[in-house]
Enzyme design. Structure first.
Site, PDB file in Angstrom:
ATOM      1  N   THR A  60      31.185   1.425 -22.548  1.00 26.96           N
ATOM      2  CA  THR A  60      30.677   0.493 -23.546  1.00 26.96           C
ATOM      3  C   THR A  60      30.908   1.189 -24.881  1.00 26.96           C
ATOM      4  O   THR A  60      30.821   2.432 -24.944  1.00 26.96           O
ATOM      5  CB  THR A  60      29.175   0.188 -23.360  1.00 26.96           C
ATOM      6  OG1 THR A  60      28.444   1.412 -23.476  1.00 26.96           O
ATOM      7  CG2 THR A  60      28.886  -0.436 -22.000  1.00 26.96           C
ATOM      8  N   HIS A  61      31.235   0.419 -25.889  1.00 25.87           N
ATOM      9  CA  HIS A  61      31.605   0.995 -27.201  1.00 25.87           C
ATOM     10  C   HIS A  61      32.766   1.981 -27.061  1.00 25.87           C
ATOM     11  O   HIS A  61      32.906   2.897 -27.857  1.00 25.87           O
ATOM     12  CB  HIS A  61      30.422   1.708 -27.868  1.00 25.87           C
ATOM     13  CG  HIS A  61      29.141   0.939 -27.806  1.00 25.87           C
ATOM     14  ND1 HIS A  61      28.777   0.017 -28.759  1.00 25.87           N
ATOM     15  CD2 HIS A  61      28.145   0.912 -26.876  1.00 25.87           C
ATOM     16  CE1 HIS A  61      27.607  -0.523 -28.435  1.00 25.87           C
ATOM     17  NE2 HIS A  61      27.204  -0.005 -27.285  1.00 25.87           N
ATOM     18  N   SER A  94      62.217   4.832 -26.970  1.00 22.15           N
ATOM     19  CA  SER A  94      62.417   4.906 -28.413  1.00 22.15           C
ATOM     20  C   SER A  94      63.864   5.268 -28.689  1.00 22.15           C
ATOM     21  O   SER A  94      64.458   6.050 -27.966  1.00 22.15           O
ATOM     22  CB  SER A  94      61.485   5.967 -29.001  1.00 22.15           C
ATOM     23  OG  SER A  94      62.002   6.453 -30.229  1.00 22.15           O
ATOM     24  N   LYS A 152      59.718   9.187 -25.293  1.00 24.02           N
ATOM     25  CA  LYS A 152      58.760   8.090 -25.359  1.00 24.02           C
ATOM     26  C   LYS A 152      58.896   7.110 -24.188  1.00 24.02           C
ATOM     27  O   LYS A 152      59.985   6.798 -23.732  1.00 24.02           O
ATOM     28  CB  LYS A 152      58.937   7.323 -26.671  1.00 24.02           C
ATOM     29  CG  LYS A 152      58.542   8.132 -27.886  1.00 24.02           C
ATOM     30  CD  LYS A 152      57.041   8.187 -28.045  1.00 24.02           C
ATOM     31  CE  LYS A 152      56.618   6.865 -28.506  1.00 24.02           C
ATOM     32  NZ  LYS A 152      55.518   6.717 -29.333  1.00 24.02           N
ATOM     33  N   ASN A 182      56.990   3.511 -23.782  1.00 30.31           N
ATOM     34  CA  ASN A 182      56.064   2.685 -24.564  1.00 30.31           C
ATOM     35  C   ASN A 182      55.614   1.420 -23.828  1.00 30.31           C
ATOM     36  O   ASN A 182      56.377   0.843 -23.048  1.00 30.31           O
ATOM     37  CB  ASN A 182      56.718   2.283 -25.887  1.00 30.31           C
ATOM     38  CG  ASN A 182      56.942   3.485 -26.797  1.00 30.31           C
ATOM     39  OD1 ASN A 182      56.182   4.456 -26.745  1.00 30.31           O
ATOM     40  ND2 ASN A 182      57.996   3.422 -27.594  1.00 30.31           N
ATOM     41  N   GLU A 224      51.712  -4.653 -25.600  1.00 31.42           N
ATOM     42  CA  GLU A 224      51.533  -4.886 -27.036  1.00 31.42           C
ATOM     43  C   GLU A 224      51.972  -6.291 -27.415  1.00 31.42           C
ATOM     44  O   GLU A 224      51.358  -6.939 -28.276  1.00 31.42           O
ATOM     45  CB  GLU A 224      52.294  -3.834 -27.829  1.00 31.42           C
ATOM     46  CG  GLU A 224      51.635  -2.465 -27.713  1.00 31.42           C
ATOM     47  CD  GLU A 224      52.540  -1.304 -28.112  1.00 31.42           C
ATOM     48  OE1 GLU A 224      52.016  -0.238 -28.410  1.00 31.42           O
ATOM     49  OE2 GLU A 224      53.780  -1.465 -28.116  1.00 31.42           O
ATOM     50  N   TYR A 281      47.861 -43.869 -36.134  1.00 30.86           N
ATOM     51  CA  TYR A 281      48.935 -42.878 -36.167  1.00 30.86           C
ATOM     52  C   TYR A 281      49.277 -42.489 -37.602  1.00 30.86           C
ATOM     53  O   TYR A 281      49.335 -43.334 -38.486  1.00 30.86           O
ATOM     54  CB  TYR A 281      50.195 -43.429 -35.474  1.00 30.86           C
ATOM     55  CG  TYR A 281      51.348 -42.446 -35.545  1.00 30.86           C
ATOM     56  CD1 TYR A 281      51.512 -41.470 -34.570  1.00 30.86           C
ATOM     57  CD2 TYR A 281      52.242 -42.464 -36.621  1.00 30.86           C
ATOM     58  CE1 TYR A 281      52.539 -40.543 -34.663  1.00 30.86           C
ATOM     59  CE2 TYR A 281      53.274 -41.541 -36.711  1.00 30.86           C
ATOM     60  CZ  TYR A 281      53.415 -40.588 -35.724  1.00 30.86           C
ATOM     61  OH  TYR A 281      54.422 -39.663 -35.824  1.00 30.86           O
ATOM     62  N   LYS A 309      53.902 -30.880 -31.879  1.00 29.67           N
ATOM     63  CA  LYS A 309      54.690 -30.496 -30.704  1.00 29.67           C
ATOM     64  C   LYS A 309      55.120 -29.046 -30.657  1.00 29.67           C
ATOM     65  O   LYS A 309      55.025 -28.391 -29.607  1.00 29.67           O
ATOM     66  CB  LYS A 309      55.930 -31.392 -30.621  1.00 29.67           C
ATOM     67  CG  LYS A 309      55.575 -32.817 -30.343  1.00 29.67           C
ATOM     68  CD  LYS A 309      56.728 -33.757 -30.585  1.00 29.67           C
ATOM     69  CE  LYS A 309      56.193 -35.155 -30.799  1.00 29.67           C
ATOM     70  NZ  LYS A 309      55.346 -35.254 -32.020  1.00 29.67           N
TER      71      LYS A 309
HETATM   72  N1  ARG Z   1      58.713 -38.452 -33.940  1.00 31.64           N
HETATM   73  C1  ARG Z   1      57.474 -39.145 -34.064  1.00 31.64           C
HETATM   74  C2  ARG Z   1      56.326 -38.232 -33.616  1.00 31.64           C
HETATM   75  O1  ARG Z   1      56.582 -37.331 -32.932  1.00 31.64           O
HETATM   76  C3  ARG Z   1      57.472 -40.355 -33.220  1.00 31.64           C
HETATM   77  C4  ARG Z   1      56.530 -41.403 -33.688  1.00 31.64           C
HETATM   78  C5  ARG Z   1      57.062 -42.062 -34.902  1.00 31.64           C
HETATM   79  N2  ARG Z   1      56.227 -43.127 -35.302  1.00 31.64           N
HETATM   80  C6  ARG Z   1      56.150 -43.533 -36.547  1.00 31.64           C
HETATM   81  N3  ARG Z   1      55.347 -44.490 -36.812  1.00 31.64           N
HETATM   82  N4  ARG Z   1      56.896 -43.013 -37.481  1.00 31.64           N
HETATM   83  O2  ARG Z   1      55.194 -38.443 -33.946  1.00 31.64           O
END
Ligand code: ARG
Length: 473
Positions: free
Chosen positions: A162-163, A284, A290, A292, A297, A324, A332
Site C-alpha cells: 500500500t502506498h 535500445s 537494455k 525495455n 508502457e 440530428y 466515429k
Molecule cells: N456522415 C454523416 C454522419 O456520419 C451521415 C449523416 C448525414 N446526415 C445529415 N443530415 N447531413 O453523421
C-alpha cells in the site's frame, strides 16, 4: 466511379472544394461499409415485404448491395484509397453510387422513406455490437490467462503493497486474480452496454419517423436487434451506446494500465520479481544492455488516450439540440481508434502475461521481510488477549529497537511484552495460510478463487454464444 451528390437539387452551384474537404467523411466512415450495406439490405427487404417496393426490385437491390460489399472487400486497401481519392462524400453516398453503377435508376429507390440520419445511427449500433463483443471477449481472454497463472502461483508469496510500501504478504496468484476481477467487471459492462444498445433506429426517418407502412419490429429482428427504438427524435441523435463503449473500453484500459504499472515495477532492475519474455520486450538503439517494457508502457499511454476519447465524445454530445446535428459525424473516429487500440493491445498483453518469468525465490525473500510480518506479530499478541491497540504499540517499539540494533524483529528475541511463542508468528507461510476467509490470500482460497474465476469466464462465454445465436437470424 463519380461522386454521387445526394442533395444537389435546390443548390445553384456544387459544393466548394473547401466545403468538401471539411464536410466529407468517407476517408474514415468507409470503415462502416460492411454494416452500412447490412442495414441497407435489411431496409430494402423490409420495403419489399411491406409492399413499398415490388419483391423483384427489393431482391435486385439486396443482391446489388451484396455485390458492392464483396467487391469492396476484394478490392482491398488500394481500391479503398482510390475510392476516397475519387471524392465521395460519405460511406452512404459511396454505396449508393456503387449500387447505381450496377442497377441504374432502380438504385435510387433504396433510400425511399429513409434518411442518412437513421441510417448512420443504425450503422453505429451495428458497429458497436461488434466492438462490444470484441471488448467482452478480450477482457475474458485476459482474465483467463490471469486465472490460469493464479492457479499455478496460488502459494507463491510476494510482498503486497500500500502506498507502494511493503505492507503484508500476498501470493502472486492473489495479485493476478485482483486484475481478473476487474476484467470480469469490464466484460460484464460490455454485456450490459450491448443489451442497452440492442435497439434498431432504422425506420426513424430524418427525425420524425418514416411515413411508410414498414413493420419496424420485423425490420429490427431481421438485423439481429431485440427491438426498434421507441422515439425517432432520440433514435437519430442518441449516441449513448458509443459513449458507453468508450467508457467500458476506457475503464478496461485503466485497469490494464494499472496492471502494466505493477509489472513495470516487478520487472524493474530494482525489484526483479519477474522478467519479460524476450520476444515481448524491446531494446535500445544506443545502450546494448537494455531490455525495455514498451508493451506495458504503451498500454499505460493508450489508457490515457482512451480516457480522452471518452471525454471528447461526451463534450461533443452535451451541446447538441434535438435531433440530428452534424457534430455527430465526429462520433466515429474515437470508436475506430479505440477498437483498433484494443485489438492490438489485448493479444500483446495476453502473450506477455502468459510468458512472464517469475523469480519465486526473490519474491519469497522479499515477502519474508520483517516489515511485512509486523502485523502478524501484533495479531499474535492480540490472540492471547492483549488489546490490539496495545499490541500495535508494543510491536512498533520493537521495530524501532530492531532498526536501532540493526536486527530483525525475531533477532531481538523474546522480551518487552513479546514471548517466544509470539515470535513464531513471524512466518510468511503462516501469515498467508491464516488469510483463509472469503476474498483472502491463503493459497487454498486462491486456488479455489482461480477455479471460480475460470468457471465464471466459461459461463459468460456460453451466454455470449447463446445470445449471439438468438440475435442473428
Ligand atoms: N456522415 C454523416 C454522419 O456520419 C451521415 C449523416 C448525414 N446526415 C445529415 N443530415 N447531413 O453523421
Amino acid at each position: 466511379m463519380k461522386r454521387r451528390q445526394l442533395w444537389g437539387g435546390r443548390f445553384a452551384e456544387g459544393p466548394a472544394e473547401v466545403l468538401r474537404r471539411f464536410n466529407d467523411s468517407f476517408a474514415f466512415d468507409r470503415e462502416l461499409l460492411s454494416v452500412d450495406v447490412e442495414g441497407s439490405v435489411a431496409w430494402a427487404e423490409e420495403l419489399g415485404r411491406s409492399g413499398v417496393l415490388r419483391p423483384a426490385e427489393a431482391r435486385a437491390i439486396a443482391r446489388g448491395l451484396h455485390a458492392v460489399r464483396e467487391e469492396w472487400a476484394a478490392g482491398g486497401a488500394r481500391a479503398a484509397d482510390a475510392a476516397v481519392a475519387a471524392g465521395h462524400e460519405d460511406v452512404h453516398s459511396y454505396v449508393e453510387a456503387a449500387l447505381a453503377e450496377k442497377l441504374g435508376p432502380l438504385a435510387g429507390k433504396l433510400h425511399t422513406g429513409r434518411s442518412r440520419n437513421d441510417q448512420v445511427a443504425t450503422d453505429v449500433r451495428l458497429y458497436l455490437k461488434g466492438a462490444l463483443a470484441e471488448l467482452e471477449a478480450g477482457a475474458l481472454e485476459l482474465a483467463g490467462v490471469l486465472a490460469v497463472r493464479a492457479a499455478d502461483e496460488a502459494a507463491t508469496p510476494m510482498p503486497g503493497y500500500t502506498h507502494l510500501k511493503r505492507a503484508e504478504p500476498v501470493t502472486f496468484g492473489h495479485w493476478a486474480l485482483a486484475y481478473a476481477e476487474m476484467l470480469l467487471r469490464d466484460a460484464g459492462r460490455a454485456r450490459d452496454a450491448a443489451e442497452r444498445a440492442d435497439e434498431c433506429p432504422l425506420g426513424s426517418g430524418a427525425l420524425s419517423g418514416t411515413p411508410l407502412p414498414v413493420d419496424r419490429a420485423r425490420l429490427a429482428a431481421s438485423l439481429g436487434f431485440a427491438r426498434p427504438t421507441a422515439n425517432s427524435l432520440d433514435a437519430v441523435s442518441d449516441r449513448d451506446a458509443a459513449a458507453e463503449y468508450l467508457f467500458a473500453a476506457g475503464l478496461l484500459l485503466v485497469h490494464l494500465s494499472r496492471l502494466a504499472e505493477d509489472l513495470i515495477f516487478f520487472t524493474s532492475d530494482e525489484v526483479r520479481f519477474a522478467d519479460l519474455p524476450d520476444r515481448l520486450a524491446t531494446g535500445s538503439s544506443r545502450m546494448p544492455h537494455k531490455k525495455n517494457p514498451d508493451v506495458l508502457e504503451l498500454v499505460r499511454g493508450h489508457a490515457g488516450r482512451a480516457v480522452g476519447e471518452l471525454a471528447g465524445l461526451l463534450a461533443l454530445l452535451k451541446g447538441i439540440p434535438l435531433a440530428y446535428d452534424k457534430d455527430l459525424q465526429l462520433d466515429k473516429e474515437p470508436l475506430f481508434r479505440t477498437r483498433a487500440t484494443l485489438a492490438a493491445a489485448v493479444p500483446a498483453l495476453s502473450a506477455l502475461l502468459a510468458g512472464l518469468t517469475l523469480h519465486r525465490e526473490r519474491m519469497r525473500a522479499a515477502a519474508s521481510d520483517d516489515a511485512l510480518l509486523a502485523t502478524e506479530l501484533a495479531d499474535a499478541l492480540a490472540r492471547r488477549g492483549v488489546p490490539f491497540r496495545e499490541a500495535h504499540d508494543v510491536v512498533g517499539r520493537r521495530i524501532a529497537a530492531a532498526e536501532e540494533a540493526k536486527a530483525s524483529l525475531a533477532g531481538l528475541g523474546p522480551g518487552d511484552g513479546v514471548t517466544s511463542a509470539d515470535l513464531r508468528a513471524l512466518d510468511v507461510d503462516q501469515a498467508l495460510a491464516r488469510r483463509a476467509a472469503v476474498g483472502g490470500t491463503s493459497p487454498r482460497r486462491v486456488r479455489a478463487a482461480a477455479r471460480a474465476v475460470l468457471r465464471r469466464i466459461e459461463r459468460q462465454r456460453r451466454q455470449r454464444r447463446r445470445t449471439g445465436r438468438r440475435r442473428r437470424p
